[in-house]
Write a protein that holds these residues in place. Structure first.
Motif, PDB file in Angstrom:
ATOM      1  N   ASP A  94      11.456  38.219 -25.969  1.00 55.09           N
ATOM      2  CA  ASP A  94      10.319  38.019 -25.073  1.00 55.09           C
ATOM      3  C   ASP A  94       9.183  37.385 -25.864  1.00 55.09           C
ATOM      4  O   ASP A  94       9.277  37.145 -27.066  1.00 55.09           O
ATOM      5  N   ARG A  95       8.094  37.104 -25.184  1.00 55.20           N
ATOM      6  CA  ARG A  95       6.988  36.382 -25.828  1.00 55.20           C
ATOM      7  C   ARG A  95       6.401  37.150 -27.011  1.00 55.20           C
ATOM      8  O   ARG A  95       6.124  36.567 -28.064  1.00 55.20           O
ATOM      9  N   GLN A  96       6.223  38.446 -26.851  1.00 57.14           N
ATOM     10  CA  GLN A  96       5.642  39.235 -27.922  1.00 57.14           C
ATOM     11  C   GLN A  96       6.530  39.239 -29.157  1.00 57.14           C
ATOM     12  O   GLN A  96       6.047  39.123 -30.292  1.00 57.14           O
ATOM     13  N   GLN A  97       7.835  39.317 -28.969  1.00 61.67           N
ATOM     14  CA  GLN A  97       8.756  39.300 -30.105  1.00 61.67           C
ATOM     15  C   GLN A  97       8.705  37.971 -30.843  1.00 61.67           C
ATOM     16  O   GLN A  97       8.724  37.932 -32.081  1.00 61.67           O
ATOM     17  N   ILE A  98       8.628  36.871 -30.089  1.00 59.22           N
ATOM     18  CA  ILE A  98       8.542  35.552 -30.718  1.00 59.22           C
ATOM     19  C   ILE A  98       7.253  35.428 -31.525  1.00 59.22           C
ATOM     20  O   ILE A  98       7.241  34.944 -32.662  1.00 59.22           O
ATOM     21  N   GLU A  99       6.149  35.890 -30.947  1.00 59.29           N
ATOM     22  CA  GLU A  99       4.874  35.820 -31.655  1.00 59.29           C
ATOM     23  C   GLU A  99       4.887  36.686 -32.910  1.00 59.29           C
ATOM     24  O   GLU A  99       4.339  36.307 -33.956  1.00 59.29           O
ATOM     25  N   GLN A 100       5.511  37.845 -32.826  1.00 63.39           N
ATOM     26  CA  GLN A 100       5.603  38.719 -33.992  1.00 63.39           C
ATOM     27  C   GLN A 100       6.423  38.061 -35.098  1.00 63.39           C
ATOM     28  O   GLN A 100       6.059  38.123 -36.279  1.00 63.39           O
ATOM     29  N   MET A 101       7.547  37.437 -34.728  1.00 58.61           N
ATOM     30  CA  MET A 101       8.382  36.757 -35.710  1.00 58.61           C
ATOM     31  C   MET A 101       7.614  35.620 -36.386  1.00 58.61           C
ATOM     32  O   MET A 101       7.682  35.429 -37.610  1.00 58.61           O
ATOM     33  N   HIS A 127      13.520  26.214 -21.988  1.00 59.77           N
ATOM     34  CA  HIS A 127      12.142  25.937 -21.593  1.00 59.77           C
ATOM     35  C   HIS A 127      11.192  27.101 -21.879  1.00 59.77           C
ATOM     36  O   HIS A 127      10.125  26.901 -22.477  1.00 59.77           O
ATOM     37  N   GLN A 128      11.546  28.302 -21.472  1.00 60.36           N
ATOM     38  CA  GLN A 128      10.595  29.405 -21.570  1.00 60.36           C
ATOM     39  C   GLN A 128      10.213  29.711 -23.008  1.00 60.36           C
ATOM     40  O   GLN A 128       9.036  29.823 -23.355  1.00 60.36           O
ATOM     41  N   VAL A 129      11.214  29.834 -23.882  1.00 58.51           N
ATOM     42  CA  VAL A 129      10.921  30.205 -25.264  1.00 58.51           C
ATOM     43  C   VAL A 129      10.195  29.086 -26.019  1.00 58.51           C
ATOM     44  O   VAL A 129       9.351  29.352 -26.884  1.00 58.51           O
ATOM     45  N   MET A 130      10.492  27.833 -25.688  1.00 59.80           N
ATOM     46  CA  MET A 130       9.775  26.731 -26.337  1.00 59.80           C
ATOM     47  C   MET A 130       8.346  26.628 -25.824  1.00 59.80           C
ATOM     48  O   MET A 130       7.425  26.252 -26.566  1.00 59.80           O
ATOM     49  N   ASP A 131       8.134  26.967 -24.570  1.00 55.03           N
ATOM     50  CA  ASP A 131       6.778  27.038 -24.027  1.00 55.03           C
ATOM     51  C   ASP A 131       5.957  28.048 -24.831  1.00 55.03           C
ATOM     52  O   ASP A 131       4.844  27.760 -25.283  1.00 55.03           O
ATOM     53  N   TRP A 132       6.505  29.231 -25.054  1.00 56.67           N
ATOM     54  CA  TRP A 132       5.800  30.260 -25.821  1.00 56.67           C
ATOM     55  C   TRP A 132       5.574  29.821 -27.265  1.00 56.67           C
ATOM     56  O   TRP A 132       4.504  30.052 -27.840  1.00 56.67           O
ATOM     57  N   THR A 133       6.588  29.187 -27.850  1.00 55.09           N
ATOM     58  CA  THR A 133       6.497  28.783 -29.256  1.00 55.09           C
ATOM     59  C   THR A 133       5.425  27.718 -29.466  1.00 55.09           C
ATOM     60  O   THR A 133       4.612  27.803 -30.394  1.00 55.09           O
ATOM     61  N   LEU A 134       5.403  26.711 -28.613  1.00 59.99           N
ATOM     62  CA  LEU A 134       4.397  25.655 -28.754  1.00 59.99           C
ATOM     63  C   LEU A 134       2.999  26.153 -28.404  1.00 59.99           C
ATOM     64  O   LEU A 134       2.013  25.704 -28.989  1.00 59.99           O
ATOM     65  N   ALA A 135       2.917  27.102 -27.468  1.00 66.91           N
ATOM     66  CA  ALA A 135       1.617  27.707 -27.160  1.00 66.91           C
ATOM     67  C   ALA A 135       1.097  28.461 -28.380  1.00 66.91           C
ATOM     68  O   ALA A 135      -0.110  28.448 -28.675  1.00 66.91           O
ATOM     69  N   TYR A 136       2.001  29.130 -29.094  1.00 67.18           N
ATOM     70  CA  TYR A 136       1.614  29.853 -30.309  1.00 67.18           C
ATOM     71  C   TYR A 136       1.072  28.877 -31.354  1.00 67.18           C
ATOM     72  O   TYR A 136       0.023  29.116 -31.967  1.00 67.18           O
ATOM     73  N   THR A 154      13.385  20.309 -25.778  1.00 64.80           N
ATOM     74  CA  THR A 154      12.235  20.319 -24.865  1.00 64.80           C
ATOM     75  C   THR A 154      10.909  20.319 -25.621  1.00 64.80           C
ATOM     76  O   THR A 154       9.857  20.514 -25.020  1.00 64.80           O
ATOM     77  N   ALA A 155      10.954  20.090 -26.929  1.00 60.58           N
ATOM     78  CA  ALA A 155       9.744  20.179 -27.752  1.00 60.58           C
ATOM     79  C   ALA A 155       8.659  19.223 -27.278  1.00 60.58           C
ATOM     80  O   ALA A 155       7.474  19.600 -27.207  1.00 60.58           O
ATOM     81  N   ALA A 156       9.028  17.988 -26.956  1.00 61.96           N
ATOM     82  CA  ALA A 156       8.022  16.996 -26.552  1.00 61.96           C
ATOM     83  C   ALA A 156       7.289  17.430 -25.287  1.00 61.96           C
ATOM     84  O   ALA A 156       6.076  17.266 -25.164  1.00 61.96           O
ATOM     85  N   ARG A 157       8.033  18.002 -24.361  1.00 60.34           N
ATOM     86  CA  ARG A 157       7.426  18.430 -23.094  1.00 60.34           C
ATOM     87  C   ARG A 157       6.344  19.476 -23.325  1.00 60.34           C
ATOM     88  O   ARG A 157       5.233  19.363 -22.796  1.00 60.34           O
ATOM     89  N   TYR A 158       6.636  20.482 -24.143  1.00 55.31           N
ATOM     90  CA  TYR A 158       5.687  21.581 -24.316  1.00 55.31           C
ATOM     91  C   TYR A 158       4.641  21.281 -25.384  1.00 55.31           C
ATOM     92  O   TYR A 158       3.553  21.848 -25.352  1.00 55.31           O
ATOM     93  N   ALA A 159       4.947  20.357 -26.295  1.00 52.62           N
ATOM     94  CA  ALA A 159       3.912  19.888 -27.217  1.00 52.62           C
ATOM     95  C   ALA A 159       2.830  19.146 -26.442  1.00 52.62           C
ATOM     96  O   ALA A 159       1.630  19.321 -26.691  1.00 52.62           O
TER      97      ALA A 159
END
Length: 341
Positions: A94-101, A127-136, A154-159
């Motif tokens: 989930d988003r919190q786990q990705i941010e923690q990592m 899409h979802q996890v890359m959205d969170w990653t690029l937002a971070y 999908t990196a270009a889309r969320y970048a």
């Protein structure tokens, strides 16, 4: 008419004088003591350091002190759905786990000015996890280099969505480590740089790659191409910020303390802690230790003296504000070719 011809000739000569740029990123740094020898190559290579490896923090510190660009080489889930390590980003998080990592990874490599993916052919398609990653990354003011391990990234889309500068790899140097194969890929990188004014090649700290680069890096200038660090391909107004100058954990805890003292309706709904308090304290300790530890480089592997630590181009508080363009969308630069919509 003569004036027009003279202007045209001047424009063409100016374009001809603009030197093509080539970036060489060395991935997978941190596993082996022999990685230090890459610092002996007196060229502006860029080092992508895998977090939580035996030499990760020390190698990143040494590279930064040598004036080289350092980025985080973040393990991500591959198409084989392989469990790379306990520190890899996975699509089931989930988003919190990705941010923690990511917090823990950047705490281990605090000299990083950006990030690229280690493997990640499956993760970067989602899409979802890359959205969170690029937002971070946007929140940390760090950029992303897409290693392009899949054409469906999908990196270009969320970048674009989160206004994160994006760079993209064009050539892998050493999928085949034979001299002939390395030479072919190296020359392809030079050709692409000349054709498009810039190119990014990725290699690894293999003995064969090191020996090839040691012998052939000097030929880049002779070919009319300039070897530059990765940051040279970023927008000119983009501030170089290291991860240790952008501490979201400190900020999150400070906001949380302020909210607890003076809660508001909006903060009650949106201000959630970034991570559990015990893990936050651990990450803060890692960051503080990274800032104060003097890392030694094995003398036999790297006898060169280290220059003084370099500061970023502009202060942290001057955040990057991408230039907005009205109406028609700009054409994609070369490094974003093949973006997924």
């Amino acid at each position: 008419m003569k004036w027009l011809l003279a202007c045209t000739a001047l424009c063409w000569s100016t374009l001809a004088l603009a030197q093509a740029k080539l970036v060489i990123v060395i991935d997978d740094i941190g596993y082996h003591q022999t990685d230090y020898r890459l610092l002996e190559l007196d060229y502006p290579l860029t080092y992508a350091v895998i977090p939580h490896t035996r030499h990760s923090t020390a190698m990143a510190q040494a590279a930064m002190q040598k004036g080289r660009d350092v980025i985080l080489h973040m393990p991500m889930e591959s198409a084989r759905r392989a469990d790379l390590s306990k520190n890899a980003l996975k699509v089931t998080m989930d988003r919190q786990q990705i941010e923690q990592m990511l917090d823990a990874a950047f705490a281990d490599v605090p000299q990083a000015i950006g990030m690229n993916n280690h493997m990640g052919s499956y993760f970067t398609e989602q899409h979802q996890v890359m959205d969170w990653t690029l937002a971070y990354l946007a929140r940390r003011k760090l950029f992303f280099l897409d290693s392009k391990t899949t054409a469906k990234s999908t990196a270009a889309r969320y970048a674009t969505m989160h206004q994160v500068p994006l760079l993209t790899r064009q050539v892998f140097l050493d999928n085949d480590r034979s001299y002939a194969a390395l030479d072919k890929q190296f020359k392809q990188a030079l050709q692409l740089a000349k054709q498009h004014q810039q190119a990014i090649a990725i290699g690894h700290p293999y003995p064969e790659t090191y020996q090839y680069l040691q012998k052939n890096l000097s030929s880049i200038t002779k070919a009319g191409v300039e070897l530059v660090p990765l940051s040279a391909l970023l927008p000119e107004d983009y501030p170089l910020v290291r991860a240790n100058q952008s501490l979201p954990v400190h900020q999150a805890l400070a906001r949380q303390a302020t909210t607890e003292q003076h809660p508001t309706t909006e903060s009650r709904a949106t201000n959630q802690p970034l991570m559990p308090e015990t893990m936050a304290a651990q990450v803060i300790l890692q960051q503080e230790q990274a800032l104060t530890t003097d890392y030694a480089i094995p003398e036999l592997l790297n006898p060169l003296s280290l220059p003084a630590q370099q500061e970023p181009r502009i202060p942290l508080y001057q955040h990057f504000q991408p230039k907005t363009q009205a109406a028609q969308a700009p054409s994609l630069p070369f490094y974003q070719l093949g973006r997924a919509n």
